[in-house]
Each structure stands twice: as C-alpha cells, then as structure tokens.
Design a protein around this motif. Structure first.
Motif, PDB file in Angstrom:
ATOM      1  N   UNK A 168      13.028  25.166 -12.771  1.00 20.76           N
ATOM      2  CA  UNK A 168      11.920  26.053 -12.387  1.00 20.76           C
ATOM      3  C   UNK A 168      11.527  25.716 -10.788  1.00 20.76           C
ATOM      4  N   UNK A 169      12.118  24.712 -10.377  1.00 17.63           N
ATOM      5  CA  UNK A 169      11.225  24.217  -8.863  1.00 17.63           C
ATOM      6  C   UNK A 169      12.395  24.753  -7.715  1.00 17.63           C
ATOM      7  N   UNK A 170      11.913  24.478  -6.668  1.00 22.90           N
ATOM      8  CA  UNK A 170      12.205  25.088  -5.440  1.00 22.90           C
ATOM      9  C   UNK A 170      13.394  24.106  -4.810  1.00 22.90           C
ATOM     10  N   UNK A 171      13.360  22.835  -5.064  1.00 24.60           N
ATOM     11  CA  UNK A 171      14.658  21.992  -4.499  1.00 24.60           C
ATOM     12  C   UNK A 171      15.897  22.239  -5.366  1.00 24.60           C
ATOM     13  N   UNK A 172      16.979  22.365  -4.472  1.00 22.81           N
ATOM     14  CA  UNK A 172      18.346  22.577  -5.001  1.00 22.81           C
ATOM     15  C   UNK A 172      19.145  21.128  -5.303  1.00 22.81           C
TER      16      UNK A 172
END
Length: 294
Positions: A75-79
């Motif tokens: 669910x986060x923004x970092x890949x």
C-alpha cells in the motif's frame, strides 16, 4: 511509477535461471511464482508453494509482523523495500537465516505484485554466533572466559556496593593436574577439564558463576552469600569432585580452593589477590581443602 515486467518477455526465464531464491507474491501475500533456487532452499516443490501464503515459510511467532510489513509495502509509495535479515524455516522445520530484498511491480493487468529476492546467510549467521560466543566463552569448557568473567566480577561488585549485599569469590585449582597431561596426554586432560566444568556448574547455585581463568584454574562468583556459606558451598563441590571419576580413564582428582568475601571499599584486583592467597594456603597445607583469607 511502479515498474512492470510486461516489456521484458524473457523475465520469467531469467527468474527461473537465477542462482538465488526469487518469489512473486500477490497483494494478498499468496505465491504466484517461485524459481527452482527458492524451492530448493525451502525444500518444497513448486506446486506445493503456488497459491499458498508466503508465511508458510516463516516461524509462526514472526508471521503477524511480516504480514503487516507486506501489507504496508503493497500500500505504500516506495517501490523498493529495504534489505532485511529474517529467520525463516524450511519444510523440515529447521531455522534458516536470509537477507531479503523486495521490489513492487505491476503485471500486465495493472495488479500490484511483490518480487522478493532471498539470499541464504545461514552459515554466515552461524559463524557470527560462534565467534560471538567464543569472544566471551572458553572454547573447551563453554564457561565464561577470563576476560568476560572479570567483567562480570566488576558488575557483581557494583551490585554488592549498591544494595549492600554480600559477595564472595573462590579461586579453585585442580590438584596435580599436570600429572594427567604427562601420563595420559592432553586429549584426556581436555576431557577432565570439560567434565570438571560440567560438574562445577551442576554443583553450584543457578545464580553463581563459574569461570575458567586458564589452564586448570577456575573462578567462582557467589553473590548474596556470606563467607561461611560460600565456604560450605565450595567444600561441597570439593567433596563431589573427590568422589567422581572423570574421563574414560576413570581418574580421581581433587581441588584446592581459596575463598574471600568482598569488602565494600576494595577493588576486584584486591579481592582476587586475597582469594589467591587463600588458595596458596590450601595447597601449602596439603591440597584437597578450602581455605579463607585471614
């Protein structure tokens, strides 16, 4: 932008041939792809893993934290997920250690996936733990070594001063141990020392500390007891050793010991020196006895 496997037609072939374990899980944490190295590492066949939750290769106690970590990453923004060290378990239930690095991708339908790269560090971790143990313990007997033991004595002295509780120390020496090495060889001598260490640990209280100072000399820390009580405990140890045959050769050994009680204004060196003087008296008076400082 989340990377996609779609443009690379040979990606699956690369994953399949990779020498390290790689798995792809969906947003719910279910295995969608596992390469042969991953299967070999965990001891499962590919069909046994596909469709199963990734937590099946994680010790039960660690599953909640890893599920939470997985959900937050999806669910986060970092890949990219930071490289982390984990304890996992294979099909045989034996613990293993890994370094895991993960990346978030999207498939051709835009569904978020997680690709995890697994590096086996079990042997390295075992070596690190062994080196850490040897830094504080005697390799032959498993007892605390001289350096760690003297450090522990300093801590016990501080505790004794702070809480005004008694503390005694005993320096013990196996009588005529050199004769064992001279007659039977060092291998037998090592067996005698190892068995003596086990006997000493078993004979003393749980809160006492047995330390190998070097050679056939041992230090025992006895917190919370008076000089009289310490002498009685060490003498029980002496009697037990005297009646216990050691090693395959069934050798009978005795020990001499010097006991001293900590005086609130002295340092560790002075306390040990008084205990050593008492040991000298025990040996001078005929060995196989316990003596205290005057």
């Amino acid at each position: 932008m989340t990377p996609s496997l779609e443009p690379f037609g040979n990606t699956e072939k690369v994953i399949h041939a990779a020498p390290i374990g790689i798995c792809v899980t969906d947003a719910d944490g279910l295995f969608e792809m596992v390469n042969p190295a991953y299967c070999d590492f965990y001891g499962y066949r590919e069909e046994e893993l596909l469709g199963q939750p990734f937590t099946m290769v994680v010790p039960e106690a660690n599953r909640p934290s890893l599920i939470d970590l997985h959900e937050r990453f999806i669910a986060g923004e970092s890949d990219l997920e930071a490289t982390q060290e984990w304890e996992v378990q294979g099909r045989d239930g034996q613990p293993k250690n890994i370094l895991a690095k993960a990346a978030r991708i999207r498939d051709g339908n835009g569904q978020v996936k997680k690709v995890t790269f697994v590096l086996d560090i079990t042997e390295r971790k075992s070596l690190e733990q062994r080196l850490e143990f040897l830094a504080h313990h005697d390799e032959l007997t498993g007892l605390l070594n001289r350096r760690a033991g003297l450090g522990l004595l300093e801590k016990e002295i501080l505790r004794s001063r702070r809480y005004a509780t008694p503390l005694c120390v005993a320096i013990c020496d196996l009588d005529h141990f050199k004769r064992v090495n001279d007659r039977y060889g060092h291998a037998v001598g090592d067996s005698v020392l190892s068995e003596t260490a086990e006997l000493m640990k078993d004979a003393m209280r749980q809160h006492d500390h047995v330390i190998r100072l070097g050679g056939e000399e041992f230090l025992i820390l006895l917190p919370g007891v008076t000089l009289e009580e310490a002498c009685q405990a060490v003498d029980r140890l002496r009697q037990r050793l005297e009646t216990t045959p050691l090693a395959a050769e069934q050798l009978w050994l005795t020990l001499s010991a010097g006991v001293a009680e900590f005086q609130g204004n002295e340092e560790a060196e002075a306390l040990l020196e008084r205990s050593d003087h008492a040991l000298y008296r025990a040996k001078h008076e005929g060995r196989n006895r316990v003596r205290v400082t005057a």
